[in-house]
Design an enzyme around this catalytic site. Structure first.
Site, PDB file in Angstrom:
ATOM      1  CG  ASP A   1      -0.236  -0.197   2.541  1.00  0.00           C
ATOM      2  OD1 ASP A   1       0.928  -0.647   2.556  1.00  0.00           O
ATOM      3  OD2 ASP A   1      -0.863   0.092   3.578  1.00  0.00           O
TER       4      ASP A   1
ATOM      5  CG  ASP B   1      -2.575   5.270   4.102  1.00  0.00           C
ATOM      6  OD1 ASP B   1      -3.702   5.471   4.600  1.00  0.00           O
ATOM      7  OD2 ASP B   1      -2.356   4.387   3.263  1.00  0.00           O
TER       8      ASP B   1
ATOM      9  CB  THR C   1     -12.262  10.907  33.071  1.00  0.00           C
ATOM     10  OG1 THR C   1     -12.019  11.094  34.465  1.00  0.00           O
ATOM     11  CG2 THR C   1     -11.431   9.737  32.574  1.00  0.00           C
TER      12      THR C   1
END
Length: 259
Positions: free
Chosen positions: A110, A130, A187
């Site tokens: 890729d 990517d 949080t």
């Protein structure tokens, strides 16, 4: 029509090309055990939704970073489409560019396909980011040679590790923060800030360092599913190219079959 298959670590993407145009694209979760028969049942239904049948496909090219998936995809091509597929990086579909790294055989298909597609458009030094299972940074020079890059955990992997390795942190949705503040008051907001803005800082920092090292004008290309999300919060990208890997497969096919 050409069926281009991009088998990644998370998904396998099938794209149907009519000339240079993508007529349809579909994705399915990557499973190296999935048989050719299973693929074709799924594909036949999708082709029918686009008023097409299996006979519409007369050529196949495969790019994969999952070697175990290649066999069944090859069987799919031969058994149901009646063609021997081209495999990116092999035989007639050799890369055709220099891989100027210490271990060229280990570079993911890729990543090379992205470089081929990007250089075909931008004839200069480029950095391709990517956003996939991993986030990769790939550098190619003005001549199109692959020079190396960076592999970082994908943002979803980072979030999974944070939640999975702690006792009390909750699972949160990955989304754009509501504000630019980096001081969270809950949080959940602190987790999102750490993951999201931490990732933006990594992208910007690595791009700045890479540009300095290259020392010439450089285009920054973003691709992958989460590229749009980050593009809204940084000006580091010059271009978004959502189909870069598929375009690389098309270019390889056209080069391999050129007469």
């Amino acid at each position: 029509m050409l069926l281009a298959i991009d088998a990644g670590n998370t998904n396998v993407v099938f794209a149907l090309f009519d000339g240079d145009e993508i007529k349809a694209r579909w994705r399915i979760a990557t499973d190296a055990r999935r048989t050719a028969d299973e693929y074709v049942v799924w594909l036949r239904q999708l082709l029918e939704l686009n008023a097409l049948d299996l006979d519409a496909v007369n050529a196949v090219i495969i790019g994969t970073v999952v070697p175990r998936a290649l066999h069944n995809l090859t069987v799919l091509s031969e058994k149901y489409f009646g063609v021997t597929p081209l495999v990116a990086g092999r035989g007639a579909a050799e890369w055709g560019i220099a891989l100027d790294v210490e271990q060229p055989d280990t570079v993911g298909a890729d990543r090379v396909l992205n470089v081929i597609a990007a250089h075909d458009t931008y004839k200069q030094d480029i950095v391709i980011i990517d956003f996939g299972t991993a986030t990769t940074f790939d550098v190619a020079d003005y001549a199109g040679a692959y020079k190396g890059g960076v592999i970082a955990p994908g943002i979803n992997l980072s979030l999974d590790a944070l939640v999975g390795k702690t006792a009390q942190l909750p699972r949160i949705a990955l989304e754009s923060p509501e504000t630019d503040s980096v001081i969270g008051t809950t949080t959940e907001s602190q987790m999102l800030i750490g993951i999201f803005w931490g990732y933006v800082a990594m992208i910007e920092g690595l791009v700045a360092r890479t540009k300095t090292q290259i020392g010439r004008p450089t285009k920054i290309i973003a691709t992958g599913g989460l590229a749009v999300l980050f593009d809204e919060h940084t000006d580091v990208f010059d271009h978004l190219e959502s189909d870069l890997t598929l375009r690389g497969l098309l270019i390889l096919y056209q080069r391999a079959t050129k007469t």
